[in-house]
Design an enzyme around this catalytic site. Sequence first.
Site, short mmCIF file in Angstrom:
data_model
loop_
_atom_site.label_atom_id
_atom_site.label_comp_id
_atom_site.label_asym_id
_atom_site.label_seq_id
_atom_site.Cartn_x
_atom_site.Cartn_y
_atom_site.Cartn_z
N GLY A 1 0.88 -1.23 0.21
CA GLY A 1 0.25 -0.02 0.14
C GLY A 1 0.73 1.21 -0.06
O GLY A 1 1.71 1.54 0.99
N HIS B 1 8.25 38.78 5.35
CA HIS B 1 9.46 38.21 4.46
C HIS B 1 10.63 38.05 5.47
O HIS B 1 10.99 38.95 6.23
CB HIS B 1 9.86 39.33 3.48
CG HIS B 1 11.19 39.06 2.67
ND1 HIS B 1 11.12 38.15 1.59
CD2 HIS B 1 12.52 39.79 2.43
CE1 HIS B 1 12.31 37.94 1.20
NE2 HIS B 1 13.11 39.03 1.49
#
Length: 488
Positions: free
Chosen positions: A207, A467
């Site tokens: 899986g 920023h």
Amino acid sequence: MAAQREHDLIIIGAGPGGYVAAIRAAQLGMNVACVERESALGGTCLRVGCIPSKALLESSEIFAAAKLAERRVPDFGELSRVVCRGGAGENSGFEGHGIRLTDVTLDLAAMLGRKNEIVERLTKGVDGLFRKHKIVRYLGHGRIAGSGAVVVETGKETVVLRARWILIATGSTPANLPGVRLDGDRIVTSTEALSYSDVPDHLVIIGAGYIGLELGSVWRRLGAKVTVVEFLDRILSGMDVEIAAEAKRMFERQGLDFLLGRRVTGARVEGDHCIVECEGAEPIRCNRVLVAVGRVPMTANLGLETVGITPDEQGRISVDERFATNATGVYAVGDVIRGPMLAHKASEEGIACVEMLAGGYGHVHYEAIPSVVYTYPEIASVGRTEEELREAEIDYRKGIFPFLANGRARVLGQTEGRIKVLADKKTDRLLGVHILGPRAGDLIAEAATGMAFGASSEDIARTCHAHPTLAEAFREAALAVQGRALHI
Ligand code: NAI
């Protein structure tokens, strides 16, 4: 004669659905009982799921980075800078930071001990929250016994609880495949794979979903050969196709082997090896097998028949928009009902359910439930994928921004991946956001908030982002929807 207790609400299960609902109900003034058969509260998430796996992902990432810096890793295969945070890139690994390491060794017992300690502290924290909110906790298996009654077998006594409302939040258990003989040692589910006492030589994972990729990453980083066998021709079904394909390439560079389009039909222990049988292909020989093929709702032995509830063919309990089952006074949330099996989805439902019971308004914004795969890099998404939008014939615009062009990502040395924003072509409303990259799991919160408030890509683009931050990449991807990203 069994002891009898009266409450307003009885919750069966103390996972993220049940324990969060219990706290909220207590805040709303209810007399709450919570029945849980495990001695530790917190359910799969805290005990054997989200938390321990994230602890091991963190530790294994640091180990792999250290091992790379040591540059003596013959068994790591073809390494690249995407192997982990601070990998072997030009300036990203420990070496790039000017940190030299020698003789890096693994103390697996200590790593597992750290994980166990984190789990213990968090589960005890839930105990503390229960005490604070005067939630009565019953340790034992709870079973509904007709309308308004729950019987708890504590081991010492049988207690009959009575309440106006019963909330089922029993969660799910790992699924297995016919022909796969789980033995709790060599062939196991995620529960045991969080505690292997040694690093497997060759681990086969059945899986390529959340669990397969997260635990595959952990054991690969610690030195195992890992082969992921997946029935579909792609990994992470349900996630954005492009993002999943890019992630697969990164995982391959980290040394995970994928066998896609292969259905496993059986697995068994043979001597000191395991044999994994696949349809139309040679069997695979390995020394450990992890079965990660989904989870099934836990509804057995709950006394559902005593109130006329019959689970559907997938074992789920049907509920209406108020989480009410067909039995008066019985409600259900989390993995036992429809929708993604995610801890935070269960918690949202638990809160909404008890708020509605208390007479107020409760709501789950299903369109804005994020999902995160905590691999390196992380993969996170909220809303609809391109494939889903095309299928629903909804016109959309797409904005993409790569982390390579983000200053903070450069500083971190984690420049792989990108953010994809999908917005309605007519209204510009956000329809979906998909992130592959550093801290994607944290970045997705802004996208989920935006979607919950009905934001447009323009709203995100006009919001000032600090920023230098990774979040600027989200703003740039939103700008890119209108073709006006600034830094590409
Ligand atoms: P999954 O549903 O994500 O993936 C299972 C995979 O197994 C699928 O891709 C399926 O095609 C494949 N499969 C099924 N039968 C197969 C066969 N015979 N041979 C080969 N492949 C086969 O399930 P997973 O990874 O076990 O996770 C279970 C649940 O736990 C998921 O619903 C997930 O939402 C939740 N979870 C969430 C996490 C997170 O939020 N980070 C982490 C871990 C689990």
